[in-house]
Design an enzyme around this catalytic site. Structure first.
Site, PDB file in Angstrom:
ATOM      1  N   LYS A  22       0.700  -1.291   0.113  1.00  0.00           N
ATOM      2  CA  LYS A  22      -0.008  -0.054   0.083  1.00  0.00           C
ATOM      3  C   LYS A  22       0.965   1.202   0.170  1.00  0.00           C
ATOM      4  CE  LYS A  22      -1.699   1.737   3.921  1.00  0.00           C
ATOM      5  NZ  LYS A  22      -1.436   3.062   4.088  1.00  0.00           N
ATOM      6  N   ASN A  23       1.856   1.388   0.755  1.00  0.00           N
ATOM      7  CA  ASN A  23       2.588   2.485   0.946  1.00  0.00           C
ATOM      8  C   ASN A  23       3.559   2.881  -0.177  1.00  0.00           C
ATOM      9  OD1 ASN A  23       1.460   2.908   3.420  1.00  0.00           O
ATOM     10  ND2 ASN A  23       3.111   2.346   4.713  1.00  0.00           N
ATOM     11  N   CYS A 118      -5.000  13.055  12.914  1.00  0.00           N
ATOM     12  CA  CYS A 118      -5.143  11.749  12.719  1.00  0.00           C
ATOM     13  C   CYS A 118      -4.936  10.754  13.887  1.00  0.00           C
ATOM     14  CB  CYS A 118      -3.962  11.508  11.579  1.00  0.00           C
ATOM     15  SG  CYS A 118      -3.389   9.613  11.320  1.00  0.00           S
ATOM     16  N   ARG A 123       0.380  14.719  12.777  1.00  0.00           N
ATOM     17  CA  ARG A 123       1.121  14.551  11.506  1.00  0.00           C
ATOM     18  C   ARG A 123       1.129  15.869  10.470  1.00  0.00           C
ATOM     19  NH1 ARG A 123      -0.850   8.603   9.598  1.00  0.00           N
ATOM     20  NH2 ARG A 123       0.907   8.654   8.331  1.00  0.00           N
ATOM     21  N   ASP A 307       4.987   0.888  11.812  1.00  0.00           N
ATOM     22  CA  ASP A 307       3.674   0.069  11.328  1.00  0.00           C
ATOM     23  C   ASP A 307       3.817  -1.319  12.024  1.00  0.00           C
ATOM     24  OD1 ASP A 307       2.940   2.416  10.087  1.00  0.00           O
ATOM     25  OD2 ASP A 307       3.346   1.620   8.201  1.00  0.00           O
ATOM     26  N   ARG A 399      -8.123  -0.304   5.064  1.00  0.00           N
ATOM     27  CA  ARG A 399      -7.373   0.310   4.589  1.00  0.00           C
ATOM     28  C   ARG A 399      -6.072  -0.146   3.824  1.00  0.00           C
ATOM     29  NH1 ARG A 399      -5.711   4.885   8.037  1.00  0.00           N
ATOM     30  NH2 ARG A 399      -4.363   5.501   6.096  1.00  0.00           N
TER      31      ARG A 399
HETATM   32  C1  UD1 Z   1       4.294   7.056   6.046  1.00  0.00           C
HETATM   33  C2  UD1 Z   1       3.622   5.444   5.912  1.00  0.00           C
HETATM   34  C3  UD1 Z   1       2.931   5.220   7.371  1.00  0.00           C
HETATM   35  C4  UD1 Z   1       4.029   4.992   8.255  1.00  0.00           C
HETATM   36  C5  UD1 Z   1       5.277   6.271   8.239  1.00  0.00           C
HETATM   37  C6  UD1 Z   1       6.402   6.137   8.994  1.00  0.00           C
HETATM   38  C7  UD1 Z   1       2.425   5.863   3.495  1.00  0.00           C
HETATM   39  C8  UD1 Z   1       1.320   6.248   2.781  1.00  0.00           C
HETATM   40  N1  UD1 Z   1       2.347   6.154   5.174  1.00  0.00           N
HETATM   41  O1  UD1 Z   1       3.644   8.036   6.591  1.00  0.00           O
HETATM   42  O2  UD1 Z   1       2.405   4.034   7.160  1.00  0.00           O
HETATM   43  O3  UD1 Z   1       3.634   4.911   9.454  1.00  0.00           O
HETATM   44  O4  UD1 Z   1       5.583   6.659   6.953  1.00  0.00           O
HETATM   45  O5  UD1 Z   1       7.086   5.186   8.536  1.00  0.00           O
HETATM   46  O6  UD1 Z   1       3.738   5.518   3.234  1.00  0.00           O
HETATM   47  N2  UD1 Z   1       6.448  14.791  10.159  1.00  0.00           N
HETATM   48  C9  UD1 Z   1       6.639  16.170  10.175  1.00  0.00           C
HETATM   49  N3  UD1 Z   1       6.393  16.924   9.006  1.00  0.00           N
HETATM   50  C10 UD1 Z   1       5.971  16.693   8.051  1.00  0.00           C
HETATM   51  C11 UD1 Z   1       6.086  15.190   7.932  1.00  0.00           C
HETATM   52  C12 UD1 Z   1       6.220  14.504   8.798  1.00  0.00           C
HETATM   53  O7  UD1 Z   1       6.772  16.543  11.519  1.00  0.00           O
HETATM   54  O8  UD1 Z   1       5.912  17.122   7.005  1.00  0.00           O
HETATM   55  C13 UD1 Z   1       6.685  13.793  11.164  1.00  0.00           C
HETATM   56  C14 UD1 Z   1       5.184  13.293  11.228  1.00  0.00           C
HETATM   57  O9  UD1 Z   1       4.281  13.872  12.343  1.00  0.00           O
HETATM   58  C15 UD1 Z   1       5.883  11.998  12.201  1.00  0.00           C
HETATM   59  C16 UD1 Z   1       7.183  11.637  11.480  1.00  0.00           C
HETATM   60  O10 UD1 Z   1       7.244  12.797  10.782  1.00  0.00           O
HETATM   61  O11 UD1 Z   1       5.860  11.981  13.464  1.00  0.00           O
HETATM   62  C17 UD1 Z   1       6.980  10.529  10.513  1.00  0.00           C
HETATM   63  O12 UD1 Z   1       6.285  11.014   9.385  1.00  0.00           O
HETATM   64  P1  UD1 Z   1       6.434  10.312   7.749  1.00  0.00           P
HETATM   65  O13 UD1 Z   1       7.721   9.562   7.711  1.00  0.00           O
HETATM   66  O14 UD1 Z   1       6.117  11.566   7.016  1.00  0.00           O
HETATM   67  O15 UD1 Z   1       5.049   9.536   7.622  1.00  0.00           O
HETATM   68  P2  UD1 Z   1       3.997   9.534   6.440  1.00  0.00           P
HETATM   69  O16 UD1 Z   1       4.713   9.654   5.172  1.00  0.00           O
HETATM   70  O17 UD1 Z   1       3.109  10.276   6.588  1.00  0.00           O
END
Ligand code: UD1
Length: 419
Positions: A22-23, A118, A123, A307, A399
């Site tokens: 999925k990711n 979320c 996030r 995850d 999902r």
């Molecule tokens: C992706 C995965 C999710 C997984 C996560 C971490 C997808 C669709 N989802 O989510 O399943 O749990 O990676 O491996 O691929 N953050 C910020 N600012 C930002 C972006 C992120 O502070 O602009 C923080 C988030 O709040 C969180 C951390 O960074 O604490 C990790 O988030 P991120 O790696 O971005 O996760 P996702 O891409 O949302």
């Protein structure tokens, strides 16, 4: 509302195959918007997140066809009629924000709803935006939408304060068609980032360093259509591995890649769960000795994946002794612990740490999936719990897991989906 009804049936045995990831699928679907030509993506299970992103893409006036039986999606973004995505759909799935990078690259403009909160944490998207601003974009926010645009995208050095998976992917997508060289420092090294880079390179992008903390993208003028098969889902694989371990079963998990699973295999091995590579893409998982408690900390890849934290907690809750889990990636990712406690687990939460005192047995009851991976953890606990467990709100689980009940039935589980 649909629910899963699960009864303990003893050891799970047999073979189970993992589907497309999925990711990896979500950013790859977003990246198909980078070209006017047709892209064909294989190994795409019709997960609810995938269907939602596909319908969002269609609503932008883009041709998209899903063959659910063949698990194949074709996209041809020759015409992009709208640069705005729908709030209702985007609010359900944060990955919709990945459309922004593709629209900026193709149209230099996007209007995307600010992703809401979320259950697992706030996030934010500041790192995505930091990257786009470095490429020359400016934005305005009004009525809950971000309107972002640029005269042209110009490559630059972008340092991510945290190796965010989504920000790395979004910036990488936008930079493929930017002018000059973009360097992402402290980039995410997750296998899904590599899979996206592989897809982009098949389209003609010039990318190096994916899978390391420095990714370099040299912009090209145009990208072409291509056909691509998505990587297997390492989290689904880990979930089935724990299903084998928690029922003291003997299961071969097929369609997996060892390189993606190293942190999961390492932690399973520390608990004394046996994992044996039986074929290039298959691992046998079984137990033949007493399992041991462990401590683990979630981290960006190659650390232990956040995850897998909830599924692992389910296993640790029935291993005698004290285990400690520290969640460093998301600030509120222990929602499942309360539900596990209702099944008899002994877990105490202190901020980002969970202390788990393994119990002899869990007991079935009515529980609620609070989020995707926490819901999967509840299924695992239910497989080992005495009596009947009913899990509600399973839309969270669907999902990210396609036909999980059918796959578990195939290896001997008693699990029924009631609609
Ligand atoms: C992706 C995965 C999710 C997984 C996560 C971490 C997808 C669709 N989802 O989510 O399943 O749990 O990676 O491996 O691929 N953050 C910020 N600012 C930002 C972006 C992120 O502070 O602009 C923080 C988030 O709040 C969180 C951390 O960074 O604490 C990790 O988030 P991120 O790696 O971005 O996760 P996702 O891409 O949302």
């Amino acid at each position: 509302m649909s629910k899963f009804v699960i009864e303990k049936k003893g050891k799970l045995e047999g073979n189970v195959a993992v589907g497309g990831c999925k990711n990896a699928i979500l950013p790859i679907l977003a990246a198909t918007l980078l070209t006017e030509e047709k892209c064909v993506i294989n190994a795409v299970p019709p997960l609810s997140d995938v269907i939602a992103l596909c319908s969002m893409i269609k609503e932008m006036g883009i041709f998209l066809d899903i063959d659910q039986k063949k698990q194949c999606v074709s996209v041809c973004a020759k015409n992009i009629e709208s640069i705005q995505t729908d709030y209702q759909k985007a609010a359900k799935m944060r990955a919709s924000f990945l459309i922004m990078g593709a629209l900026l690259a193709r149209c230099r403009e996007a209007i995307i709803p600010l992703p809401g909160g979320c259950p697992i944490g706030s996030r934010p998207v500041d790192l995505h935006l930091k990257g786009f601003y470095a490429l020359g974009c400016h934005s305005e926010q009004s009525h809950g939408f971000i309107h972002i645009c640029a005269k042209k995208l110009q490559g630059d050095k972008i340092y991510l304060d945290f190796p965010s998976v989504g920000a790395t992917e979004n910036i990488m997508i936008a930079a493929t068609l930017a002018k000059g060289v973009t360097t992402i420092l402290n980039a995410a090294a997750e296998p899904e980032v590599i899979d996206l880079a592989e897809f982009l390179k098949k389209m003609g992008a010039n990318i190096t360093g994916e899978g390391t903390s420095t990714i370099t993208i040299t912009g090209v003028k145009k990208l072409s259509g291509t056909e691509y098969t998505v990587m297997p889902d390492r989290i689904e694989a880990g979930t089935f591995m724990i299903a084998a371990a928690i029922t003291k079963g003997d299961v071969v998990v097929e369609n997996v890649r060892e390189k993606d699973l190293k942190p999961i295999l390492a932690k399973l091995s520390e608990t004394n769960v046996k994992t044996q590579k039986v074929e290039e893409n298959a691992f046998r998982v079984y137990t033949n000795t007493k399992l041991q408690p462990v401590s683990l900390k979630t981290m960006p890849f190659p650390g232990f994946p956040t995850d897998m934290q909830a599924p692992f907690m389910s296993l640790l809750s029935v291993i005698k002794g004290t285990s400690v889990i520290t969640e460093t990636v998301f600030e509120n990712r222990f929602l499942h612990a309360t539900e596990l406690q209702r099944m008899g687990a002994k877990i105490s939460i202190d901020s980002r740490s969970a202390v788990i005192e393994g119990v002899e047995k869990l007991t079935g009851t009515q529980v609620k999936a609070m989020d995707l991976r926490g819901g999967a953890g509840l299924i695992l606990s239910a497989l080992a719990a005495e009596g009947k467990t009913e899990i509600s709100d399973i839309y969270h689980i669907e999902r990210g897991y396609y036909n999980i009940e059918k796959k578990l039935q195939k290896i001997g589980a008693s699990i029924v989906k009631m609609t």
